[in-house]
Design an enzyme around this catalytic site. Sequence first.
Site, PDB file in Angstrom:
ATOM      1  N   ASN A  93       8.607 -13.781 -55.896  1.00 50.58           N
ATOM      2  CA  ASN A  93       9.465 -14.461 -54.903  1.00 50.58           C
ATOM      3  C   ASN A  93       8.557 -15.097 -53.851  1.00 50.58           C
ATOM      4  O   ASN A  93       7.349 -14.887 -53.877  1.00 50.58           O
ATOM      5  CB  ASN A  93      10.476 -13.486 -54.293  1.00 50.58           C
ATOM      6  CG  ASN A  93       9.806 -12.319 -53.600  1.00 50.58           C
ATOM      7  OD1 ASN A  93       9.023 -12.500 -52.666  1.00 50.58           O
ATOM      8  ND2 ASN A  93      10.064 -11.108 -54.081  1.00 50.58           N
TER       9      ASN A  93
ATOM     10  N   VAL B 196      10.143  -7.675 -63.361  1.00 49.76           N
ATOM     11  CA  VAL B 196       8.781  -7.796 -63.877  1.00 49.76           C
ATOM     12  C   VAL B 196       7.769  -7.730 -62.724  1.00 49.76           C
ATOM     13  O   VAL B 196       6.665  -7.191 -62.879  1.00 49.76           O
ATOM     14  CB  VAL B 196       8.659  -9.061 -64.765  1.00 49.76           C
ATOM     15  CG1 VAL B 196       8.728 -10.333 -63.985  1.00 49.76           C
ATOM     16  CG2 VAL B 196       7.409  -9.011 -65.604  1.00 49.76           C
ATOM     17  N   ASP B 197       8.149  -8.225 -61.567  1.00 48.78           N
ATOM     18  CA  ASP B 197       7.292  -8.190 -60.375  1.00 48.78           C
ATOM     19  C   ASP B 197       6.948  -6.739 -60.013  1.00 48.78           C
ATOM     20  O   ASP B 197       5.768  -6.389 -59.810  1.00 48.78           O
ATOM     21  CB  ASP B 197       8.059  -8.875 -59.226  1.00 48.78           C
ATOM     22  CG  ASP B 197       7.188  -9.250 -58.041  1.00 48.78           C
ATOM     23  OD1 ASP B 197       5.971  -9.011 -58.096  1.00 48.78           O
ATOM     24  OD2 ASP B 197       7.742  -9.786 -57.055  1.00 48.78           O
TER      25      ASP B 197
ATOM     26  N   VAL C 136      17.034 -11.158 -62.140  1.00 52.06           N
ATOM     27  CA  VAL C 136      17.703 -11.116 -60.831  1.00 52.06           C
ATOM     28  C   VAL C 136      18.122 -12.517 -60.368  1.00 52.06           C
ATOM     29  O   VAL C 136      19.180 -12.678 -59.747  1.00 52.06           O
ATOM     30  CB  VAL C 136      16.739 -10.494 -59.778  1.00 52.06           C
ATOM     31  CG1 VAL C 136      17.328 -10.552 -58.380  1.00 52.06           C
ATOM     32  CG2 VAL C 136      16.400  -9.062 -60.144  1.00 52.06           C
ATOM     33  N   TYR C 137      17.322 -13.540 -60.689  1.00 53.20           N
ATOM     34  CA  TYR C 137      17.605 -14.894 -60.198  1.00 53.20           C
ATOM     35  C   TYR C 137      18.688 -15.624 -60.995  1.00 53.20           C
ATOM     36  O   TYR C 137      19.091 -16.726 -60.628  1.00 53.20           O
ATOM     37  CB  TYR C 137      16.319 -15.720 -60.140  1.00 53.20           C
ATOM     38  CG  TYR C 137      15.470 -15.438 -58.912  1.00 53.20           C
ATOM     39  CD1 TYR C 137      15.854 -14.494 -57.968  1.00 53.20           C
ATOM     40  CD2 TYR C 137      14.280 -16.120 -58.678  1.00 53.20           C
ATOM     41  CE1 TYR C 137      15.073 -14.234 -56.837  1.00 53.20           C
ATOM     42  CE2 TYR C 137      13.505 -15.879 -57.553  1.00 53.20           C
ATOM     43  CZ  TYR C 137      13.903 -14.934 -56.632  1.00 53.20           C
ATOM     44  OH  TYR C 137      13.136 -14.693 -55.521  1.00 53.20           O
TER      45      TYR C 137
ATOM     46  N   ASP D  14       6.334  -5.438 -73.065  1.00 58.33           N
ATOM     47  CA  ASP D  14       6.143  -5.327 -71.619  1.00 58.33           C
ATOM     48  C   ASP D  14       4.910  -6.161 -71.274  1.00 58.33           C
ATOM     49  O   ASP D  14       3.819  -5.905 -71.790  1.00 58.33           O
ATOM     50  CB  ASP D  14       5.925  -3.839 -71.305  1.00 58.33           C
ATOM     51  CG  ASP D  14       5.615  -3.592 -69.845  1.00 58.33           C
ATOM     52  OD1 ASP D  14       5.447  -4.556 -69.077  1.00 58.33           O
ATOM     53  OD2 ASP D  14       5.524  -2.405 -69.478  1.00 58.33           O
TER      54      ASP D  14
ATOM     55  N   THR E 242      15.186 -15.530 -65.167  1.00 54.74           N
ATOM     56  CA  THR E 242      16.353 -15.161 -65.993  1.00 54.74           C
ATOM     57  C   THR E 242      16.863 -13.739 -65.756  1.00 54.74           C
ATOM     58  O   THR E 242      17.776 -13.291 -66.446  1.00 54.74           O
ATOM     59  CB  THR E 242      16.054 -15.316 -67.500  1.00 54.74           C
ATOM     60  OG1 THR E 242      15.060 -14.355 -67.871  1.00 54.74           O
ATOM     61  CG2 THR E 242      15.579 -16.710 -67.837  1.00 54.74           C
TER      62      THR E 242
HETATM   63  N1  AR6 Z   1       7.767  -7.506 -69.194  1.00 59.65           N
HETATM   64  C1  AR6 Z   1       8.331  -8.673 -69.619  1.00 59.65           C
HETATM   65  N2  AR6 Z   1       9.515  -9.127 -69.161  1.00 59.65           N
HETATM   66  C2  AR6 Z   1      10.165  -8.372 -68.253  1.00 59.65           C
HETATM   67  C3  AR6 Z   1       9.653  -7.146 -67.754  1.00 59.65           C
HETATM   68  C4  AR6 Z   1       8.394  -6.718 -68.268  1.00 59.65           C
HETATM   69  N3  AR6 Z   1       7.824  -5.579 -67.866  1.00 59.65           N
HETATM   70  N4  AR6 Z   1      10.546  -6.644 -66.857  1.00 59.65           N
HETATM   71  C5  AR6 Z   1      11.572  -7.511 -66.799  1.00 59.65           C
HETATM   72  N5  AR6 Z   1      11.365  -8.544 -67.651  1.00 59.65           N
HETATM   73  P1  AR6 Z   1      13.158 -10.676 -63.139  1.00 59.65           P
HETATM   74  P2  AR6 Z   1      13.519 -13.290 -61.796  1.00 59.65           P
HETATM   75  C6  AR6 Z   1      12.188  -9.754 -67.897  1.00 59.65           C
HETATM   76  O1  AR6 Z   1      14.406 -10.168 -62.543  1.00 59.65           O
HETATM   77  O2  AR6 Z   1      14.846 -13.465 -62.409  1.00 59.65           O
HETATM   78  C7  AR6 Z   1      12.010  -9.682 -58.378  1.00 59.65           C
HETATM   79  O3  AR6 Z   1      12.558  -8.763 -57.498  1.00 59.65           O
HETATM   80  C8  AR6 Z   1      13.659  -9.671 -67.578  1.00 59.65           C
HETATM   81  O4  AR6 Z   1      14.381  -9.124 -68.663  1.00 59.65           O
HETATM   82  O5  AR6 Z   1      11.961  -9.801 -63.172  1.00 59.65           O
HETATM   83  O6  AR6 Z   1      12.555 -14.449 -61.800  1.00 59.65           O
HETATM   84  C9  AR6 Z   1      11.076 -10.670 -57.717  1.00 59.65           C
HETATM   85  O7  AR6 Z   1      10.373 -10.088 -56.634  1.00 59.65           O
HETATM   86  C10 AR6 Z   1      13.997 -11.149 -67.350  1.00 59.65           C
HETATM   87  O8  AR6 Z   1      14.283 -11.794 -68.588  1.00 59.65           O
HETATM   88  O9  AR6 Z   1      12.678 -12.056 -62.383  1.00 59.65           O
HETATM   89  C11 AR6 Z   1      12.001 -11.741 -57.234  1.00 59.65           C
HETATM   90  O10 AR6 Z   1      12.593 -11.409 -55.987  1.00 59.65           O
HETATM   91  C12 AR6 Z   1      12.707 -11.746 -66.809  1.00 59.65           C
HETATM   92  O11 AR6 Z   1      11.693 -10.752 -67.025  1.00 59.65           O
HETATM   93  C13 AR6 Z   1      13.063 -11.780 -58.308  1.00 59.65           C
HETATM   94  O12 AR6 Z   1      13.050 -10.485 -58.913  1.00 59.65           O
HETATM   95  C14 AR6 Z   1      12.731 -12.101 -65.340  1.00 59.65           C
HETATM   96  O13 AR6 Z   1      13.501 -11.164 -64.618  1.00 59.65           O
HETATM   97  C15 AR6 Z   1      12.727 -12.787 -59.368  1.00 59.65           C
HETATM   98  O14 AR6 Z   1      13.783 -12.857 -60.300  1.00 59.65           O
END
Ligand code: AR6
Length: 169
Positions: A22, A31-32, A118-119, A8, A116
Amino acid sequence: MIHIIRGDITTQSVDAIVNAANTSLLGGGGVDGAIHRAAGPELLAECRSLHGCQTGDARITGGYRLPAKHVIHAVGPIWRGGTHHEPELLASCYRRSLEIATQNGLTSIAFPAISTGVYGYPKNKAADIAFATVTQFMETKTSIQEVIFVCFDEESVALYEQKLKQAPR
Ligand code: AR6
């Protein structure tokens, strides 16, 4: 210099963790959401003062209640099939994060796999870009000594380890 770990990102004690944000910079899921929850409401207050960020760019804030000193909020592209400048925009948000870290004299930085989740960016393609951009940047004059790729699942660890083996050194 480049490490891969499973875990994490909010628990990393580094100079900066990178957030997959975003354009509003006002939080979200994935992660955000985890970063904002762990950092506390002061992070959102500072983010509000930044008035957003364009896709492919990044902004730095404090880390507040996180073990990390700073958060670099990078805005990755939404995957729309790969013909809408997604590779350039993804490379740009890694590069901008590294440039901002360098401008601030930071020595260690941890990245999640931006775009990788939500996007929807395909993980394999995104990992190629992450590695190419980071290894290229590390050839330049920079304060950064350590880059950590934080993978959330075992599949991503295997993918990143394969890329690290293939990377030129
Ligand atoms: N630590 C490390 N990696 C993580 C964690 C964590 N705690 N949580 C998730 N991941 P995403 P995006 C991984 O969806 O695709 C948000 O709503 C996860 O498995 O967090 O860039 C923002 O506000 C994945 O591989 O980000 C934006 O609106 C990676 O982090 C949107 O999502 C990215 O997944 C951005 O989407």
